[in-house]
Structure formats: C-alpha cells, structure tokens
Design an enzyme around this catalytic site. Structure first.
Site, mmCIF file in Angstrom:
data_model
loop_
_atom_site.group_PDB
_atom_site.id
_atom_site.type_symbol
_atom_site.label_atom_id
_atom_site.label_comp_id
_atom_site.label_asym_id
_atom_site.label_seq_id
_atom_site.Cartn_x
_atom_site.Cartn_y
_atom_site.Cartn_z
ATOM 1 N N CYS A 153 -0.501 3.275 8.654
ATOM 2 C CA CYS A 153 0.951 3.466 8.327
ATOM 3 C C CYS A 153 1.742 4.972 7.841
ATOM 4 C CB CYS A 153 1.381 2.582 7.067
ATOM 5 S SG CYS A 153 0.995 0.593 7.857
ATOM 6 N N HIS B 140 -5.757 3.071 5.966
ATOM 7 C CA HIS B 140 -4.580 2.852 5.230
ATOM 8 C C HIS B 140 -3.833 4.444 4.927
ATOM 9 C CE1 HIS B 140 -3.949 -1.257 4.734
ATOM 10 N NE2 HIS B 140 -5.021 -1.451 4.092
#
Length: 397
Positions: free
Chosen positions: A271, A210
């Site tokens: 991301c 992440h």
C-alpha cells in the site's frame, strides 16, 4: 474486489508480534477472485493517533471504483527499439548563487548486459493482526520468473538470473535468522545489492508486504507525506517510527550510490507505494511525465510545485533507476487469491503481462498491467524513474 479491513495499531504486543484478530473479518465478495486484503498498516483517524504521538498517520483508503472504467490510452504502433547507449542530456531549473538558472544534467540507460543481482523480500507478518497470505509466495514466484525462461521464446528481453544472483528475505520460519526480513537484515541486503555497482549492471529489487505513510520533514513530497515499508520486527522497536524504513533512507541507500548506466529495477507490492523510492519522474499511460494536480488554494498549489521542483533537483540521478509500484501513494494494494494461490495483485499482473508478451515498451507494460487489474481492483500501478525517459523503448531488466 473485497472491501479492505481496517487494522488498528492499538494492539497488545506478545513476544514482539500481535495476536491474530478474533472473529472472521467481513468481506463483500466479487465473483472470480477470492476476498482480498490491503497491504497497508492502517489506523483509525481520530484524536488518539497522529504524528504528535510518534505514530505515522495513514489515511483511510478510498473505496474501490466499481463504476465505468475510463478510456485507456493506446501506445503508438511501430517497432520497439533498445535503449540508446549514448549519454543523455536534459535541462533542469536549479538554484545557484546568482539565482535560479537552467542546469544541464545527464544520465545513461543501462544495456543490462553485465552483472545481475536480485533482492527479493516477502513478509506475511505471520501471527500478527495484519497478517498477509501472499507476500512470501510473491518472493518465491518472482525468483522463478527471473531465473527460468521456459515460458518465453527467443524474443525475450531478459538475460536470465542465476541462483547465485539472489538474496531472499522472507519470514518463513524455516529460514535462517539472517534470512528473516528484519529491519537490520533489509538494510544490510539493500547495501549488498548496490555494492560495487557498475555501468550496464542490472539490479532487481522486489518488496512484498505492508506499506504506509509518515509526515514528510524535508519538503520533497508534494502530498506532504513520506512513504514507508514495515519490516517483520516493526513491533520490537520503542516506536514504529524507529522501526519503519522511510523512502528517503531507501533512496540514499539504493539510488544515490549508483553510477551512470547502472540499472535498478524495483517493484513494490504494498500500500501507499506510488513514490516509495522518491524517484522524481512519474509517467502516465500516455508515456508522459505527470505533473502534480494543482489545488484550488494558492498556498497548497505553491507547496506542491516547490516540493516537485525540490525533488527533481535533489533526487534525479545519472543511473538508470526504474520503479513499478502497485498503487498510488493514496491507495491500497490487494493481497488476494488468483487461481487458487495467495498472491499480491501487482506481482501477479507484472509476471503475467511479461509471460504473455516479453517484448513490451515501458508504456505498453504499464497499460497492460493496469488492464489486468482494473476490472476487480481499485489500485492503479505506477511507473517512475530517476531521470526523464523515453517510455517507448523496450523494457529490459
């Protein structure tokens, strides 16, 4: 591509980790691929959250672009050539005691013929509300890719990595505590990667997990936000700001210590990863350095231009640092299933492109990775470097 699900940060902590979300998430399926998640810890944009609360604000991701695809630039044809071995020079505008002047800087391309070291990090965040499926697989698959050459021929631009060249951190419960991707272990492993680096070494970093955004405080981000990655123990810290690893810190550890002619190839499959190492030169599929889009408001345009100039003055390096990121800073990256295996879309495309053709220029590889993803994913992989580079030379690592 499936629409991403939003992951709230307002969760109850149990044993340092968040319990899985109750009920199945809603997905809008697209034939050909399994539903995908986004590799960013996102939050609702409301008065409850924001930098004043000590929590990094992450904007909502843009919806997938399923409309007509733009024309893809084709690189010029011709024989590929190896990176030059001579010192390269370039000019840069910089502040001096007498005012702004042009300063000549230099760097060296790595020939990647000396020592090899690789750090591979894959975090599924098992048991958390934002659990991923493919990050651990990415780390294992990249390791196989770097150490095995059975699918390539004698034209391969890779000099292969040996088993002793790797450090792998994943949250697989079978791994030892010092092999878990905690913040402390990640920082320690990053320092190991660059320790005693020398010219023509080839260092390789792959992160799958992440990523997010947090407000920029030193003025080097044209968009106003630093990029961060999240270790597995993010919720064991008093605040997530203390637990996250910011791009400025990674640049200081991974880029600044490297000598001229030392290569670091970094891949971030998460991301908001477009500028995760704060490398000041970002390239388009035309092989040209991108300049920031100038906003209509003059004060915003001035801030963006100043941030880019500051970044080039402070983050350029004589080393040969290259980063492949899975998407722009404003975008999400897909955690998906391809051919029955959970994987990050970027990690899959990077390996597939080089398996199909090991001899590609940087520009060709960027174009081919994007082509593999554009029909089903909205993310646009990015290529950046620590110095101005010739993107027509052969990609080696």
């Amino acid at each position: 591509m499936a629409l991403p699900r939003t992951r709230s940060l307002d969760l109850t902590v149990i044993g340092g980790f968040h319990p899985p979300q109750s009920g199945p998430p809603h997905y809008e399926s697209i034939p050909g691929h399994m539903p995908s998640q986004n590799r960013g810890i996102e939050q609702h944009r409301s008065d409850t959250w924001g930098p004043n609360n000590g929590v990094p604000w992450v904007p909502s991701s843009p919806p997938p672009n399923m409309g007509p695809q733009p024309f893809e630039y084709q690189p010029p044809s011709g024989p590929l050539h190896m990176p030059p071995s001579q010192t390269q020079y370039f000019d840069l505008q910089a502040e001096s005691p007498s005012g702004e002047e042009e300063v000549q800087l230099n760097f060296k391309y790595s020939q990647c013929t000396a020592r090899k070291k690789a750090l591979l990090i894959g975090i599924n965040y098992t048991g958390s509300r934002w659990e991923l499926d493919g990050a651990q697989n990415d780390a294992r698959n990249i390791k196989k890719f770097l150490e095995r050459k059975s699918y390539l021929d004698s034209r391969s631009s890779f000099i292969w990595y040996k088993p002793d060249d790797f450090v792998m951190l994943t949250d697989d419960p079978s791994r030892r505590p010092d092999e878990q991707p905690t913040r402390a272990n990640i920082i320690k492993a990053m320092n190991w990667l660059v320790y005693h680096a020398e010219p023509d070494d080839s260092l390789f970093l792959h992160f799958s997990g992440h990523g997010g955004l947090t407000p920029d405080i030193d003025g080097d981000e044209p968009g106003g936000f630093d990029q961060v990655i999240f270790p597995v123990d993010i919720d064991l810290f008093p605040t997530r700001v203390e637990g996250q690893i910011v791009d400025d810190e990674m640049h200081d550890i991974l880029v600044k210590p490297l000598p001229a002619g030392c290569r670091l190839t970094a891949i971030f499959d998460c991301c908001h990863s477009g500028s995760l190492l704060d490398l000041p030169y970002v390239y388009s599929t035309e092989g040209k350095v991108k300049e920031p889009k100038v906003p209509k408001l003059p004060h915003l345009a001035s801030r963006q231009q100043l941030a880019q100039e500051f970044s080039r003055q402070t983050k350029s390096s004589p080393a040969d640092v290259i980063m492949w990121s899975s998407c722009k800073d404003s975008q999400s990256a897909a955690d998906t299933q391809i051919q029955g295996e959970a994987t990050g879309a970027m990690s899959w495309a990077f390996m597939k492109a080089l398996r199909e053709n090991p001899m590609q220029s940087y520009q060709e590889l960027l174009i081919n990775i994007r082509k593999m993803l554009k029909s089903q994913y909205s993310q646009r992989p990015q290529l950046s470097s620590s110095h101005p580079m010739d993107t027509s030379i052969l990609f080696i690592a």
